[in-house]
Design a protein around this motif. Structure first.
Motif, mmCIF file in Angstrom:
data_model
loop_
_atom_site.group_PDB
_atom_site.id
_atom_site.type_symbol
_atom_site.label_atom_id
_atom_site.label_comp_id
_atom_site.label_asym_id
_atom_site.label_seq_id
_atom_site.Cartn_x
_atom_site.Cartn_y
_atom_site.Cartn_z
ATOM 1 N N SER A 55 0.945 -1.444 0.342
ATOM 2 C CA SER A 55 0.089 -0.226 -0.136
ATOM 3 C C SER A 55 0.422 1.101 -0.045
ATOM 4 N N SER A 56 1.771 1.178 0.324
ATOM 5 C CA SER A 56 3.496 1.560 0.034
ATOM 6 C C SER A 56 4.199 2.418 -1.342
ATOM 7 N N LEU A 57 4.294 1.101 -1.966
ATOM 8 C CA LEU A 57 4.519 1.442 -3.246
ATOM 9 C C LEU A 57 3.069 1.209 -4.366
ATOM 10 N N TYR A 58 1.853 1.147 -4.142
ATOM 11 C CA TYR A 58 0.775 1.459 -5.507
ATOM 12 C C TYR A 58 -0.221 1.986 -4.530
ATOM 13 N N ASP A 59 -0.505 3.163 -5.636
ATOM 14 C CA ASP A 59 -2.142 3.572 -4.988
ATOM 15 C C ASP A 59 -2.885 2.960 -4.741
ATOM 16 N N VAL A 60 -3.978 3.833 -3.803
ATOM 17 C CA VAL A 60 -4.891 2.650 -3.317
ATOM 18 C C VAL A 60 -5.943 3.821 -1.908
ATOM 19 N N ASP A 61 -7.296 2.960 -1.908
ATOM 20 C CA ASP A 61 -8.025 3.861 -1.496
ATOM 21 C C ASP A 61 -8.173 3.104 0.341
ATOM 22 N N GLU A 62 -8.476 4.015 1.104
ATOM 23 C CA GLU A 62 -8.259 3.483 2.358
ATOM 24 C C GLU A 62 -9.447 3.753 3.114
ATOM 25 N N ARG A 63 -9.505 3.054 4.119
ATOM 26 C CA ARG A 63 -10.790 3.229 4.561
ATOM 27 C C ARG A 63 -10.030 3.265 6.466
ATOM 28 N N SER A 64 -10.271 4.225 7.464
ATOM 29 C CA SER A 64 -10.114 4.205 8.711
ATOM 30 C C SER A 64 -11.249 4.564 9.682
ATOM 31 N N GLY A 65 -11.158 4.167 10.593
ATOM 32 C CA GLY A 65 -11.721 4.789 11.789
ATOM 33 C C GLY A 65 -11.559 4.414 13.357
ATOM 34 N N TYR A 66 -11.929 4.817 14.162
ATOM 35 C CA TYR A 66 -12.239 4.183 15.649
ATOM 36 C C TYR A 66 -13.187 3.642 15.637
ATOM 37 N N GLU A 67 -12.691 1.862 16.662
ATOM 38 C CA GLU A 67 -14.222 0.797 17.435
ATOM 39 C C GLU A 67 -13.568 0.461 18.108
ATOM 40 N N ARG A 68 -14.120 -0.047 19.298
ATOM 41 C CA ARG A 68 -13.770 -0.919 19.960
ATOM 42 C C ARG A 68 -13.840 -2.175 19.434
ATOM 43 N N PHE A 237 14.456 -1.024 -1.453
ATOM 44 C CA PHE A 237 14.718 0.707 -0.982
ATOM 45 C C PHE A 237 15.048 1.446 -2.390
ATOM 46 N N SER A 238 14.984 0.968 -2.960
ATOM 47 C CA SER A 238 15.024 1.318 -4.392
ATOM 48 C C SER A 238 13.918 1.516 -5.106
ATOM 49 N N LEU A 239 12.907 0.782 -4.462
ATOM 50 C CA LEU A 239 11.744 1.330 -4.977
ATOM 51 C C LEU A 239 11.096 2.448 -4.787
ATOM 52 N N PRO A 240 10.168 2.977 -5.777
ATOM 53 C CA PRO A 240 9.366 4.474 -5.514
ATOM 54 C C PRO A 240 8.742 4.361 -4.362
ATOM 55 N N PHE A 241 8.950 4.137 -3.232
ATOM 56 C CA PHE A 241 7.929 4.502 -2.164
ATOM 57 C C PHE A 241 7.206 5.790 -2.097
#
Length: 281
Positions: A55-68, A237-241
């Motif tokens: 997910s650091s190498l490729y563009d990706v949509d993320e969802r985040s939140g907070y929960e118990r 680390f030669s990859l374009p993160f």
């Protein structure tokens, strides 16, 4: 052979730690949603590293939140998920199922067989989605079992097999990054195999179990590990993160050495105690 690819959390910034733990919690959450409580029990930080890298190498949509959750009932915690989280959850189950079946074949461990049976249906569903990765996983583990059966004491042979296994799990598409990513993960896989063999060496010798490092000088282990992780880092680390490179560097340059440092510290403490005892006598 898993459990070595972790971060040195004390060296992460507060924001990096939040992201790292958020990906781990996102994986745990996804395992629970897709595979129930049994799936959650397979959770590892190794697959969190897979999510982090891809997910650091490729563009990706993320969802985040907070929960118990059942694990953290008192306080809501941050989580982040993306399509690589789902893939990592599938690979987590695939790895766990095959490891349990390997234990059953080797030791006739009934508990391993029972746990494998619980995951069996899910594993074959994952096979339908990811046949290439599952076929590679079964093939490589079978090759490792054959090396162990023959008692081959050249550590390069089983380490190369495990390196190929890890590379196949991380390479999910054929593009301009494929060769470099494969080289870096193959080196990391070889590092993990040697590290695990070194970690288990004393116990394996005691119980007369196979370990390819029994024929290697103890002083040679650290240089080999250093060479392998350097090869991994050079390619990785030669990859374009696009982000999170600091967390990835923390894991590669520090975190993967955690168990090695801990074991060395324990052995040094034990040796010092024995020296003190001899002086008193």
């Amino acid at each position: 052979m898993f459990g070595y690819v972790v971060a040195n959390t004390k060296a992460l910034t507060a924001e990096e730690l939040k992201i790292y733990k958020g990906m781990y919690c996102g994986l745990c959450r996804t395992l629970k949603k897709r595979y129930g409580q049994a799936g959650r029990l397979t959770l590892t930080y190794d697959m969190t590293f897979l999510i982090l890298v891809l997910s650091s190498l490729y563009d990706v949509d993320e969802r985040s939140g907070y929960e118990r959750c059942a694990v953290h009932p008192a306080k809501k915690h941050f989580y982040v998920v993306n399509r690589f989280t789902e893939y990592a959850a599938d690979m987590n189950i695939a790895l766990s199922y095959n490891k349990l079946m390997d234990d059953w074949k080797d030791d006739k461990n009934l508990a391993s067989k029972t746990a494998a049976d619980i995951l069996k249906k899910d594993y074959y569903s994952i096979w339908d989605k990811h046949p290439k990765q599952c076929a590679s996983l079964e093939k490589r583990l079978s090759e490792l079992a054959e090396v162990e059966k023959k008692g081959i004491l050249s550590p390069d042979i089983p380490a190369d097999i495990f390196g190929q296994l890890l590379a196949d799990l991380f390479v999910i598409r054929d593009d301009q990054y494929t060769d470099t990513l494969k080289k870096s993960m193959a080196a990391l896989g070889r590092f993990i195999y040697i590290m695990d063999a070194w970690d288990d060496l004393d116990e394996d010798i005691k119980k007369e179990r196979y370990n390819p490092l029994t024929a290697m000088s103890p002083s040679a282990v650290e240089p080999v590990l250093t060479m392998l992780i350097s090869e991994c880092a050079k390619n990785l680390f030669s990859l374009p993160f696009k982000r999170n490179e600091g967390i990835i560097k923390n894991i590669i340059y520090s975190g993967v050495w955690s168990k090695y440092s801990l074991k060395n510290a324990k052995e040094a403490k034990k040796a010092a105690k024995q020296t003190d005892t001899l002086k008193k006598d």
